[in-house]
Design an enzyme around this catalytic site. Structure first.
Site, short mmCIF file in Angstrom:
data_model
loop_
_atom_site.label_atom_id
_atom_site.label_comp_id
_atom_site.label_asym_id
_atom_site.label_seq_id
_atom_site.Cartn_x
_atom_site.Cartn_y
_atom_site.Cartn_z
N HIS A 224 0.83 -1.19 0.00
CA HIS A 224 0.00 0.00 0.00
C HIS A 224 0.87 1.25 0.00
CE1 HIS A 224 -3.38 2.47 1.58
NE2 HIS A 224 -4.04 1.63 0.85
N LYS B 254 3.36 4.25 -0.94
CA LYS B 254 3.51 5.13 -2.09
C LYS B 254 4.68 6.07 -1.80
CE LYS B 254 -1.20 5.02 -0.83
NZ LYS B 254 -1.52 3.79 -1.44
N ASP C 247 17.58 9.52 -7.60
CA ASP C 247 19.04 9.65 -7.54
C ASP C 247 19.59 9.40 -6.13
OD1 ASP C 247 19.02 10.32 -10.19
OD2 ASP C 247 19.31 12.48 -9.88
N HIS D 299 -8.33 11.64 0.95
CA HIS D 299 -7.52 10.42 1.08
C HIS D 299 -6.30 10.66 1.99
CE1 HIS D 299 -5.17 7.10 -1.11
NE2 HIS D 299 -6.24 6.51 -0.67
N LYS E 202 -3.57 11.01 4.97
CA LYS E 202 -3.16 10.07 6.01
C LYS E 202 -2.04 10.70 6.82
CE LYS E 202 -4.30 6.55 2.66
NZ LYS E 202 -5.69 6.58 2.99
N ASP F 87 1.59 19.02 18.76
CA ASP F 87 2.27 20.28 19.05
C ASP F 87 3.76 20.19 18.75
OD1 ASP F 87 1.18 18.67 21.42
OD2 ASP F 87 3.05 19.45 22.24
C1 LIG Z 1 -8.21 2.72 2.44
O1 LIG Z 1 -9.50 2.28 2.75
C2 LIG Z 1 -10.43 2.42 1.73
C3 LIG Z 1 -11.76 1.92 2.21
O2 LIG Z 1 -11.66 0.62 2.70
C4 LIG Z 1 -10.03 1.68 0.49
O3 LIG Z 1 -10.92 1.96 -0.56
C5 LIG Z 1 -8.66 2.12 0.08
O4 LIG Z 1 -8.22 1.35 -1.01
C6 LIG Z 1 -7.73 1.95 1.23
N1 LIG Z 1 -6.43 2.30 0.81
C7 LIG Z 1 -6.04 3.49 0.37
C8 LIG Z 1 -5.46 3.58 -0.99
O5 LIG Z 1 -6.13 4.46 1.04
#
Ligand SMILES: *[C@@H]1O[C@H](CO)[C@@H](O)[C@H](O)[C@H]1NC(C)=O
Ligand SMILES: *[C@@H]1O[C@H](CO)[C@@H](O)[C@H](O)[C@H]1NC(C)=O
Ligand SMILES: *[C@@H]1O[C@H](CO)[C@@H](O)[C@H](O)[C@H]1NC(C)=O
Ligand SMILES: *[C@@H]1O[C@H](CO)[C@@H](O)[C@H](O)[C@H]1NC(C)=O
Ligand SMILES: *[C@@H]1O[C@H](CO)[C@@H](O)[C@H](O)[C@H]1NC(C)=O
Length: 496
Positions: A198, A200, A205, A412, A414, A419
């Protein structure tokens, strides 16, 4: 995004079997570790006895300090420059002046800087809108990225680690890149951990990096709200992220997880001994965390540990912006409750009166089960007892035509900001992402800025406050209904 379907298919009924093998392996590894520890203690004691001179008490003499000192803080003198980067979906407008370089621009700049190598860790690739069979003009940024990348692939070393796609043959973007000269390895996370890759990030370089929430998806540039960071001219950090890339690259070939990982994957930089470096001329301590734990070589802090320790360190506030938040292993069968993060938040709120804010995404695919757990967190709110946890839901409004774009129009992000610390990650916040899914995060700890520019921590705080107080966020009240807020036709309520 594209993959909630895939993900469900990826995580199959083998969970229980794998869990028991995993536990057995863990126990035997713990036993081994204990034995090794006991053996080394015996050895050290013996050695000490041999080396300690008998007779008159030895006079204290200075020890050769370099050999005895623990590697406390590794430092780096690269002129590292960090910038926050964002994708703001088309049509979203904020009143706040907090704006950042777009992820599209950042990726173009990184490709322009590349002289010898570009390594990309990725989940899936849909940079053209062939995948949906639509003719979206907003796909052109993704298509430009793909074209530029294929041109680079013939000129320098381009390596791509990607979660094993469902098809056996490479298709679409990846096939084109391979034909253009890129090296591609698929990492079969389903077999390895019953998770997905998952992560990214980019390493350019061995000097510049990108890390963040955006997938290699055209929607991640124009139709999905994303946040990441780019660090330029920073070989110390880039070579450490390079080690995480090399682990994926290795797994793409070996298809089995080494235990322990060879020493070349180890790191000296972690939550206890972070890398000390100047970031935008401000002294900072920085490290990269990684998940799942089985991918962490010696010295690497796991993603979960880094999140818990950042929370534990907060004195006045913890702001969190994540797409999904669930105190469960959402993909496990049978169902499992998993409250490590949830407990830490409640603890911070109760024991240290830390102000906690969660900004969670709300879109037509929001799982309704998230809401009762979020309401439970949001009920930890009482002025007299100084308990202060609040939750809001962020909705990316759509016009009727935008609404037709699949897997788009969602926040999306994350990240977390306290502080003291900025945490920029690639994982959703539910148990699976810390136990079986590969992800990674950049953790930046800065004292007061020593340059004219605000610290990364305060820039990230401004992004959070901008979104939190915008018209796109709705407080989660006890009578909140997912259907009304997350699934309604939104273009009528917002003049976008
Ligand atoms: C995060 O959770 C969602 C909902 O389950 C899902 O669609 C997504 O692929 C997950 N991953 C990412 C890329 O954030
Ligand atoms: C890339 O293409 C070559 C042939 O040009 C092929 O041998 C190789 O298997 C392809 N790589 C992947 C990962 O499919
Ligand atoms: C990186 O370093 C080079 C050479 O010192 C410099 O020209 C360039 O402007 C730096 N890049 C950034 C983004 O600071
Ligand atoms: C941030 O740095 C300070 C000072 O070095 C340290 O005390 C603190 O533990 C660090 N916080 C985190 C979360 O690493
Ligand atoms: C911007 O401010 C105006 C006036 O205060 C308000 O009506 C609007 O909702 C705000 N927009 C956003 C996106 O927050």
């Amino acid at each position: 995004m594209k993959t909630d379907i895939t993900y469900d298919q990826l995580v199959d009924m083998e969970w229980q079997r794998q869990e028991s093998t995993r536990k057995a392996r863990l126990y035997s590894r713990c036993a081994m570790a204990l034995l090794t520890l006991a053996a080394s203690l015996l050895f050290v004691t013996a050695l000490f006895n041999l080396l300690t001179p008998r007779g008159p008490a030895p006079r204290p003499h200075p020890a050769p300090s370099s050999s005895l000192r623990l590697p406390q803080f590794e430092s780096c003198s690269d002129p590292c420059k960090i910038v926050l980067v964002e994708s703001i979906p088309e049509g979203l407008e904020f009143n706040s002046s907090s704006t950042h370089l777009s992820i599209f621009q950042a990726w173009m700049t990184l490709m322009g800087e590349a002289r010898s190598s570009l390594d990309i860790a990725s989940f899936y690739w849909t940079l053209t809108n062939k995948d949906t069979g639509t003719q979206e003009p907003s796909a052109n940024q993704g298509e430009t990225i793909l074209k530029t990348l294929s041109e680079l692939s013939g000129k320098l070393s381009v390596r791509i680690a990607v979660n094993t796609p469902q098809e056996t043959q490479l298709k679409g973007d990846l096939r084109w890149l391979n034909e253009s000269g890129a090296d591609i390895r698929t990492v079969n996370m389903r077999e390895l951990t019953s998770g997905v890759l998952h992560t990214k990030f980019w390493v350019v370089d061995k000097k510049h990096i990108y890390i963040g929430s955006a997938n290699m998806d055209w929607r991640s540039l124009t139709q999905v709200k994303e946040l990441g960071a780019v660090v330029y001219n920073c070989s110390c950090l880039a070579s450490d992220l390079g080690k995480i890339f090399e682990a994926y690259w290795f797994l793409g070939e070996s298809q089995s997880i080494p235990a322990p990982w060879p020493a070349s994957f180890s790191t000296a930089y972690n939550k206890d001994t972070p890398l000390q470096l100047p970031l935008n001329d401000t002294p900072s301590s920085v490290y990269l965390s990684s998940s799942p734990p089985s991918f962490c070589a010696s010295g690497r802090t796991t993603d979960l540990q880094s999140i818990l320790s950042v929370m534990d360190d907060a004195q006045s506030f913890i702001y969190i912006a994540v797409m999904n938040y669930l105190p469960t292993m959402e993909f496990s069968h049978p169902k499992r409750y998993w409250a490590d993060i949830d407990t830490q938040l409640r603890r911070a709120a109760y024991e240290r009166r830390v102000k906690v804010r969660l900004l969670i995404s709300c879109w037509p695919s929001t799982q309704p089960v998230m809401i009762p757990f979020l309401k439970s967190l949001a009920s930890v709110q009482d002025a007299k007892s100084k308990l202060d946890i609040q939750v809001r839901l962020f909705v990316v409004p759509s016009t009727p035509s935008q609404e037709k774009i699949p897997y788009a129009r969602v926040n999306h992000n994350k990240y977390m900001v306290t502080d003291k610390v900025a945490y920029i990650g690639t994982s959703n916040w539910s148990g699976d992402y810390f136990v079986s899914t590969a992800g990674s995060a950049l953790v930046v700890n800065q004292t007061v800025s020593q340059s004219a520019e605000p610290t990364v921590q305060s820039q990230l705080q401004a992004v959070f406050e901008r979104d939190w107080s915008s018209a796109y966020s709705t407080p989660l009240t006890q009578d909140f209904q997912v259907k009304e807020i997350c699934k309604m036709h939104r273009s009528s309520t917002f003049s976008v």
